[in-house]
Structure formats: structure tokens, C-alpha cells
Design an enzyme around this catalytic site. Structure first.
Site, PDB file in Angstrom:
ATOM      1  N   CYS A  74      -5.368  26.528  32.892  1.00  0.00           N
ATOM      2  CA  CYS A  74      -4.741  26.142  31.629  1.00  0.00           C
ATOM      3  C   CYS A  74      -5.701  26.492  30.506  1.00  0.00           C
ATOM      4  CB  CYS A  74      -4.401  24.650  31.606  1.00  0.00           C
ATOM      5  SG  CYS A  74      -3.724  24.118  30.017  1.00  0.00           S
ATOM      6  N   HIS A 160       2.590  34.187  36.139  1.00  0.00           N
ATOM      7  CA  HIS A 160       3.385  34.308  34.915  1.00  0.00           C
ATOM      8  C   HIS A 160       4.377  35.455  35.022  1.00  0.00           C
ATOM      9  CE1 HIS A 160       1.216  31.547  32.160  1.00  0.00           C
ATOM     10  NE2 HIS A 160       0.214  31.803  32.971  1.00  0.00           N
ATOM     11  N   GLU A 209       6.824  26.193  31.039  1.00  0.00           N
ATOM     12  CA  GLU A 209       5.734  26.007  31.996  1.00  0.00           C
ATOM     13  C   GLU A 209       6.224  25.313  33.265  1.00  0.00           C
ATOM     14  OE1 GLU A 209       1.785  24.993  30.782  1.00  0.00           O
ATOM     15  OE2 GLU A 209       2.381  24.966  28.662  1.00  0.00           O
ATOM     16  N   CYS A 218       0.978  27.581  25.166  1.00  0.00           N
ATOM     17  CA  CYS A 218       0.475  27.792  26.525  1.00  0.00           C
ATOM     18  C   CYS A 218      -0.586  28.878  26.455  1.00  0.00           C
ATOM     19  CB  CYS A 218       1.607  28.202  27.464  1.00  0.00           C
ATOM     20  SG  CYS A 218       1.075  28.580  29.154  1.00  0.00           S
ATOM     21  N   GLY A 221      -0.289  31.443  29.177  1.00  0.00           N
ATOM     22  CA  GLY A 221       0.929  32.200  28.885  1.00  0.00           C
ATOM     23  C   GLY A 221       0.725  33.222  27.789  1.00  0.00           C
TER      24      GLY A 221
END
Length: 275
Positions: A74, A160, A209, A218, A221
Site C-alpha cells: 500500500c 492491478h 481496491e 490508491c 494503483g
């Protein structure tokens, strides 16, 4: 009583817990309760600061989604982690080395309250995302409710899929993201990004997410979107990524090199909660 700090990075919010100076025993039910915005503290993810397993790093960094599941990466959380350990006096350096389930990361505290994160080297092979595909492609296709969606796939410590759309405001993030997050193509589920390219160095992004739903920002992301855009030839480094919660800056020099993420991290409040 469990001592915690509420933090946020571009509205992506976290409960950060020092598991070095207090005993922390949280099962999935307890994690879900902490993350619940009505019955708990409320957050997108819970972050644990733990002692390192080796002398080569300063801390162990663990991440749990709002559904109680542990994940590997993260980026927004990493920035909050860095500011937390510095503000709490757990370290006195501006360069911080941490170990995660995805590997080692380096975090740098910068002027103006921002934090830069080395997010590791992106992985593209389907087996490393993971993605069920016979070979690596720059663009994959999946059918959702009778509509073919094209996406790029990459792992930035977590899986992703990035879909390029004409207008991110009109993207069916909740409807399509819900289906794709758990699609059979993704054995470990996936974070689903919807990206609108504005020019070679600028894009807009919304992310659904896994285990949380759409968030205001994110970090991983944003890195994934920049990497996919660069590989597909629609973006060039450095890339500014605008998310609903604010802006992140991404740098990536291509395959085999780490991707870097820069953005803010803010402490919201301190508290204690019965577990």
C-alpha cells in the site's frame, strides 16, 4: 486498551498501530471492527508497525484491508507509516527501510510533509501478477456483462488491472470493479483502476481496491496506472496522477527498474479503543 493513530494520504485513511511498544492481537473480526466506520474507528486499511526480522531493515510493515484480509503493499499507507515512525520517535532518520510481504521498501521523508517511496520493481509476467493468461500482453480483454473491457496488468507488490477510459467521471467503477476484483482471471483478486490519460505526463484515476471498494486514493494503483500507461505508450515518466483525494507523482524508468511514488501523509488524531 489499544493505542492507535488515525492518518490519511489524499483521503485514503488508515489506523496505524505501534506493535513494538504494546501487545497487539487482532483477528479478522477485530480488524473488521476497527475499520468499521459506524462501530469502530473507520478506515480503508489498518497498518501495523512491528520490529524487524533482520538488521538490514528498520521495521516490519504489515497491511490489512477493511475486510480483515492481509495484503502485501500500500503506497499511501507506506507514506503514513514513514511519518508515523518519525513523529513517534521510533527512528531519527529521514531514510527508513522496511520489510513487507512484497519485499523491502525504502521511504524518504521530504520537505513540506511529503514522503517518497521506492515501491519496488514492477512485475509483468502473468504468473507474477498473478493473472490467468497464456502469455504476457500489453493489453488483455475480459468480458463483463456482455461488454469487452481492455486492461493492462501489473504487480506493484499487489495485483492491478488498469482500464483506460475516455472519461473517468463516467466510468462504472463500482459496477465493473466489483465483478473484476473477484474475476476468475485473478487468483488472488485484484485492484481495478480506471484511468483517463490527459497528456503524456498527466492522467486521472479512480481505483476499486480489493477488499475495500473505491477509495479516494490508491498509491500502488497510481504506480500501476503510470507503469501500464508507459508500457502502452500513452504516458511518459514523470507522471502526475490525479485521484479523487488529490495528486500523486510517479517516476519510472522502465522494465527492471523500481517505481517511485511521492505524495503527502497527514496525522488526523490519536486515540485508544477497547479490543
Amino acid at each position: 486498551m489499544l493505542r492507535f493513530t488515525k492518518m490519511q494520504g489524499l483521503g485514503n485513511d488508515f489506523v496505524v498501530i505501534d506493535a513494538i511498544h504494546q501487545t497487539v492481537n487482532l483477528d479478522e473480526a477485530a480488524l473488521r471492527r476497527l475499520a468499521d466506520r459506524h462501530y469502530g474507528i473507520g478506515c480503508d486499511q489498518i497498518l501495523l508497525v512491528e520490529p524487524p526480522a533482520s538488521d538490514e531493515v528498520d521495521f516490519r510493515y504489515r497491511i490489512f484491508n477493511a475486510d480483515g484480509g492481509e495484503v502485501s503493499q500500500c503506497g499511501n499507507g507506506a507514506r503514513c507509516f514513514a511519518r508515523f515512525v518519525r513523529e513517534k520517535g521510533l527512528i531519527d532518520r529521514d531514510e527508513i527501510r522496511v520489510e513487507t510481504a512484497a519485499g523491502r521498501m525504502v521511504l524518504w521523508l521530504e520537505a513540506g510533509g511529503e514522503v517518497r517511496v521506492e515501491m519496488g520493481v514492477p512485475r509483468h509476467a502473468p504468473a507474477e501478477v498473478p493473472l490467468l493468461a497464456d502469455r504476457e500482453r500489453s493489453v488483455y480483454t475480459v468480458n463483463v456483462e456482455g461488454v469487452d473491457w481492455q486492461f493492462g496488468a501489473v504487480s506493484v507488490g499487489n495485483p492491478h488491472a488498469v482500464i483506460t477510459v475516455a472519461d473517468v467521471d463516467e466510468a462504472p467503477v463500482a459496477r465493473v470493479g466489483t465483478v473484476l476484483e473477484r474475476h476468475e482471471l485473478f487468483p488472488e483478486r485484484a485492484n481495478i483502476g480506471f484511468m483517463q490519460v490527459l497528456d503524456l505526463h498527466h492522467a486521472r484515476l479512480r481505483v476499486y481496491e480489493r477488499g475495500t471498494g473505491e477509495t479516494l486514493a490508491c498509491g500502488s494503483g497510481a504506480c500501476a496506472a503510470a507503469v501500464v500507461g508507459i508500457l502502452q505508450g500513452t504516458l511518459e515518466s514523470p507522471v502526475r496522477i490525479d485521484l479523487p483525494g488529490g495528486t500523486l507523482r510517479i517516476g519510472w524508468q522502465g522494465r527492471g527498474t523500481p517505481v517511485y511514488l511521492s505524495g503527502p501523509a497527514v496525522t488526523v488524531f490519536e486515540g485508544r479503543m477497547a479490543t
